[in-house]
Motif scaffolding. Sequence first.
Motif, PDB file in Angstrom:
ATOM      1  N   ARG A 415     -11.468 -15.586   2.226  1.00  0.00           N
ATOM      2  CA  ARG A 415     -11.058 -14.550   1.262  1.00  0.00           C
ATOM      3  C   ARG A 415     -12.148 -14.200   0.260  1.00  0.00           C
ATOM      4  O   ARG A 415     -12.005 -13.253  -0.493  1.00  0.00           O
ATOM      5  N   VAL A 416     -13.234 -15.005   0.206  1.00  0.00           N
ATOM      6  CA  VAL A 416     -14.323 -14.627  -0.705  1.00  0.00           C
ATOM      7  C   VAL A 416     -15.469 -13.977   0.073  1.00  0.00           C
ATOM      8  O   VAL A 416     -16.628 -14.052  -0.332  1.00  0.00           O
ATOM      9  N   GLY A 417     -15.140 -13.333   1.170  1.00  0.00           N
ATOM     10  CA  GLY A 417     -16.124 -12.475   1.829  1.00  0.00           C
ATOM     11  C   GLY A 417     -16.864 -13.090   2.999  1.00  0.00           C
ATOM     12  O   GLY A 417     -17.868 -12.543   3.430  1.00  0.00           O
ATOM     13  N   PRO A 477      -2.694  -8.855  -8.214  1.00  0.00           N
ATOM     14  CA  PRO A 477      -1.681  -8.773  -7.163  1.00  0.00           C
ATOM     15  C   PRO A 477      -1.056 -10.136  -6.894  1.00  0.00           C
ATOM     16  O   PRO A 477      -1.615 -11.173  -7.277  1.00  0.00           O
ATOM     17  N   ASP A 478       0.114 -10.124  -6.249  1.00  0.00           N
ATOM     18  CA  ASP A 478       0.695 -11.388  -5.793  1.00  0.00           C
ATOM     19  C   ASP A 478       0.246 -11.633  -4.361  1.00  0.00           C
ATOM     20  O   ASP A 478      -0.307 -10.753  -3.716  1.00  0.00           O
ATOM     21  N   GLY A 479       0.484 -12.823  -3.874  1.00  0.00           N
ATOM     22  CA  GLY A 479       0.078 -13.156  -2.500  1.00  0.00           C
ATOM     23  C   GLY A 479      -1.401 -13.510  -2.441  1.00  0.00           C
ATOM     24  O   GLY A 479      -2.038 -13.754  -3.469  1.00  0.00           O
ATOM     25  N   ASP A 480      -1.960 -13.550  -1.231  1.00  0.00           N
ATOM     26  CA  ASP A 480      -3.368 -13.929  -1.079  1.00  0.00           C
ATOM     27  C   ASP A 480      -4.283 -12.915  -1.749  1.00  0.00           C
ATOM     28  O   ASP A 480      -4.103 -11.706  -1.597  1.00  0.00           O
ATOM     29  N   LEU A 481      -5.261 -13.426  -2.490  1.00  0.00           N
ATOM     30  CA  LEU A 481      -6.191 -12.546  -3.202  1.00  0.00           C
ATOM     31  C   LEU A 481      -7.452 -12.338  -2.373  1.00  0.00           C
ATOM     32  O   LEU A 481      -7.857 -13.225  -1.629  1.00  0.00           O
ATOM     33  N   ASP A 482      -8.062 -11.164  -2.555  1.00  0.00           N
ATOM     34  CA  ASP A 482      -9.371 -10.935  -1.937  1.00  0.00           C
ATOM     35  C   ASP A 482     -10.416 -10.808  -3.024  1.00  0.00           C
ATOM     36  O   ASP A 482     -10.138 -10.327  -4.117  1.00  0.00           O
ATOM     37  N   VAL A 483     -11.620 -11.215  -2.701  1.00  0.00           N
ATOM     38  CA  VAL A 483     -12.615 -11.364  -3.756  1.00  0.00           C
ATOM     39  C   VAL A 483     -13.056 -10.024  -4.338  1.00  0.00           C
ATOM     40  O   VAL A 483     -13.319  -9.938  -5.533  1.00  0.00           O
ATOM     41  N   GLU A 484     -13.100  -8.970  -3.537  1.00  0.00           N
ATOM     42  CA  GLU A 484     -13.617  -7.697  -4.071  1.00  0.00           C
ATOM     43  C   GLU A 484     -12.734  -7.094  -5.161  1.00  0.00           C
ATOM     44  O   GLU A 484     -13.232  -6.813  -6.251  1.00  0.00           O
ATOM     45  N   PRO A 485     -11.424  -6.899  -4.875  1.00  0.00           N
ATOM     46  CA  PRO A 485     -10.578  -6.376  -5.961  1.00  0.00           C
ATOM     47  C   PRO A 485     -10.526  -7.309  -7.168  1.00  0.00           C
ATOM     48  O   PRO A 485     -10.496  -6.827  -8.321  1.00  0.00           O
ATOM     49  N   VAL A 486     -10.550  -8.614  -6.933  1.00  0.00           N
ATOM     50  CA  VAL A 486     -10.511  -9.553  -8.062  1.00  0.00           C
ATOM     51  C   VAL A 486     -11.786  -9.415  -8.891  1.00  0.00           C
ATOM     52  O   VAL A 486     -11.744  -9.419 -10.123  1.00  0.00           O
ATOM     53  N   THR A 487     -12.931  -9.243  -8.229  1.00  0.00           N
ATOM     54  CA  THR A 487     -14.189  -9.064  -8.960  1.00  0.00           C
ATOM     55  C   THR A 487     -14.124  -7.817  -9.831  1.00  0.00           C
ATOM     56  O   THR A 487     -14.451  -7.859 -11.027  1.00  0.00           O
ATOM     57  N   ALA A 540      -9.587 -18.883  -5.345  1.00  0.00           N
ATOM     58  CA  ALA A 540      -9.307 -20.249  -4.889  1.00  0.00           C
ATOM     59  C   ALA A 540      -8.009 -20.774  -5.500  1.00  0.00           C
ATOM     60  O   ALA A 540      -7.239 -21.464  -4.833  1.00  0.00           O
ATOM     61  N   LEU A 541      -7.753 -20.429  -6.762  1.00  0.00           N
ATOM     62  CA  LEU A 541      -6.545 -20.944  -7.409  1.00  0.00           C
ATOM     63  C   LEU A 541      -5.284 -20.212  -6.929  1.00  0.00           C
ATOM     64  O   LEU A 541      -4.198 -20.794  -6.881  1.00  0.00           O
ATOM     65  N   GLY A 542      -5.440 -18.930  -6.620  1.00  0.00           N
ATOM     66  CA  GLY A 542      -4.277 -18.140  -6.200  1.00  0.00           C
ATOM     67  C   GLY A 542      -3.539 -17.593  -7.419  1.00  0.00           C
ATOM     68  O   GLY A 542      -3.615 -18.168  -8.530  1.00  0.00           O
ATOM     69  N   PRO A 543      -2.810 -16.478  -7.260  1.00  0.00           N
ATOM     70  CA  PRO A 543      -2.221 -15.773  -8.408  1.00  0.00           C
ATOM     71  C   PRO A 543      -1.187 -16.612  -9.160  1.00  0.00           C
ATOM     72  O   PRO A 543      -1.097 -16.534 -10.386  1.00  0.00           O
ATOM     73  N   GLU A 544      -0.433 -17.438  -8.432  1.00  0.00           N
ATOM     74  CA  GLU A 544       0.621 -18.196  -9.103  1.00  0.00           C
ATOM     75  C   GLU A 544       0.053 -19.172 -10.130  1.00  0.00           C
ATOM     76  O   GLU A 544       0.488 -19.232 -11.283  1.00  0.00           O
ATOM     77  N   LYS A 545      -0.952 -19.904  -9.697  1.00  0.00           N
ATOM     78  CA  LYS A 545      -1.590 -20.894 -10.571  1.00  0.00           C
ATOM     79  C   LYS A 545      -2.246 -20.185 -11.756  1.00  0.00           C
ATOM     80  O   LYS A 545      -2.148 -20.636 -12.900  1.00  0.00           O
ATOM     81  N   VAL A 546      -2.932 -19.069 -11.466  1.00  0.00           N
ATOM     82  CA  VAL A 546      -3.611 -18.333 -12.532  1.00  0.00           C
ATOM     83  C   VAL A 546      -2.586 -17.861 -13.581  1.00  0.00           C
ATOM     84  O   VAL A 546      -2.772 -18.049 -14.784  1.00  0.00           O
ATOM     85  N   ARG A 547      -1.476 -17.285 -13.098  1.00  0.00           N
ATOM     86  CA  ARG A 547      -0.431 -16.829 -14.036  1.00  0.00           C
ATOM     87  C   ARG A 547       0.096 -17.986 -14.886  1.00  0.00           C
ATOM     88  O   ARG A 547       0.258 -17.868 -16.095  1.00  0.00           O
ATOM     89  N   SER A 548       0.328 -19.126 -14.241  1.00  0.00           N
ATOM     90  CA  SER A 548       0.928 -20.238 -14.990  1.00  0.00           C
ATOM     91  C   SER A 548      -0.018 -20.749 -16.072  1.00  0.00           C
ATOM     92  O   SER A 548       0.428 -21.157 -17.133  1.00  0.00           O
ATOM     93  N   LEU A 549      -1.328 -20.674 -15.835  1.00  0.00           N
ATOM     94  CA  LEU A 549      -2.279 -21.194 -16.831  1.00  0.00           C
ATOM     95  C   LEU A 549      -2.606 -20.173 -17.915  1.00  0.00           C
ATOM     96  O   LEU A 549      -3.115 -20.530 -18.978  1.00  0.00           O
ATOM     97  N   LEU A 550      -2.353 -18.886 -17.642  1.00  0.00           N
ATOM     98  CA  LEU A 550      -2.712 -17.846 -18.617  1.00  0.00           C
ATOM     99  C   LEU A 550      -1.500 -17.360 -19.417  1.00  0.00           C
ATOM    100  O   LEU A 550      -1.607 -16.437 -20.211  1.00  0.00           O
TER     101      LEU A 550
END
Length: 553
Positions: A415-417, A477-487, A540-550
């Motif tokens: 997922r990171v290219g 987004p929810d679900g699997d993340l891709d590196v380009e939109p996240v960047t 790597a962390l995924g959206p769920e983990k990121v949301r819970s920490l932020l």
Amino acid sequence: MARAGQGEPTDWVTRAADDAVRHAGEGNPVTVSSGASPSGPVHLGNLREFLTVHFVADELHRRGVQVRHLHVWDDFDRFRRVPAGVDPAWSEHIGRPLSAVPDPWGCHDSWAEHFKEPLRTALADLGVEMEEVSQTERYRAGVYRSAVRTAIEQRDAIEAILARHRTKKDPESDESGAEEEPPVGPSDELARFPFKPYCSSCGRDTLDLTGFSDPVIDYSCRVCGNHGRFDIDSDTDGKLVWKVDWPMRWAFEHVDFEPAGMDHATPGSSFTVGHELVEGVFGMPRPAWFGYAFVGFAGVQKMSSSAGGAPTAADALRILEPPILRWLYVRRQPRQAFNIDFGPEVVRLYDEWDALGRKAETKRDVAVLAFERAAATASAGTLPTPRVVVPFRTLASVADVTAGSAELISRVIGRVGHEHSSVDDLEPRLSRAIHWTTEFVPDSDRTVVRETPDTDRLATLSSRESTWLRLLLDELPDGDLDVEPVTSLVYGVPKLAHGLALDAGPTDEVKADQKEFFRLLYNLLVGKDRGPRLPTLIVALGPEKVRSLLTAP
Ligand SMILES: [Zn+2]
């Protein structure tokens, strides 16, 4: 034709191979030889002996020359001292051949075999094929008998050469192969006898020779008191002293090339004396040779080495792909000392190697020649290399962030290219990145993802910081993340906060805000001011983990 072609790049390997062919005589089979004592772990400095000879053998093999890489194990040398960490009771074996000393760790047949076996495994991984010879087996089989007789008959000539080089303080007196010389006057020719039996009663070399009447050597043992006799025409449990043993075997095996560590290659050393002996006593021209320099190491604070501090080839292969370890040795001039760095340099080393691999697709020069020698051998072909080449730094940082299995890392890497179809596509590099991260990166540099949100920090966010986090979580987004939109999102959040579009060029204010925003994210996700690339971390962390920490609970 046994020379490199016209216009081809040449290096030290080319020249050494030319010298070996010249020594053997054009068209004749060539013997290149390495030698080592299995008295302890074969560390990365000793590995230079094996690889130097291997590269020359491989070059000759490429040229179609009939070549043999002979490796001689000096396992008939005496056991000299009990190293730290070994049962002091092993002092009982001092003076016996390394092949006759039991393995204190209980896993091999002898002390010698305990140190040979791991090196054999590592050399097989490195694509090194060699013909191993055990000096114990050779002497015990009696194959050196006539060479031993030659040396004994010419002992006056040998002593004349040795005496000319003998200094008051023998620089090699403390070396692993050195003999124990009894304290006697220089006039006592038996004390300087070029051959020494092992005691027929206790197996040690702690003998005083008391007479020689061809073919019988009489001796008495200082340890067990045995008075024994050794018949040079029929007994086999004894060996030439090592300064004579070396040139004897050059002549016996017709060695055309054998290098030596710099410590052996100085004037008066065993190697230069050996050169005189092989010509003056055994009647063969000295092998082509050069001295090679020391190989050290760095960045191993965290490592628990089998070698008690000095890393071995097996240790290095846990973090370096075999071609890269080969490359470290082939790219340097033999006289150049170098260090193998197990610390942050590893990341740069992989980058440099990958860049050279890309260059090798279109160019050919001396650097590319070193790449070719490292990447493949004439007999084994291309050595293991990943089907999908992902930068080591990326693999290491994903391994660091996820602290997870190869499968998990592989999914994130996809997922990171770096698309690939299986974990195997990333090997042998992926497991090395995992080992390096867990075994060599200091804990203070590791990334530890927070388990729970930092409630104190989340309670004291400025209004700007709250806005940034809200914008990020709204757009994530929810679900699997891709590196380009996240960047583009991570860099874009401060732009959105300024009322700009996600893809707008950054203004100076935006750049300053990005820096601050990134630090905030690192603080909240990993409790530090910095870490691996944020998009990689978030994917790597995924959206769920990121949301819970932020999000404040
Ligand atoms: Zn004895």
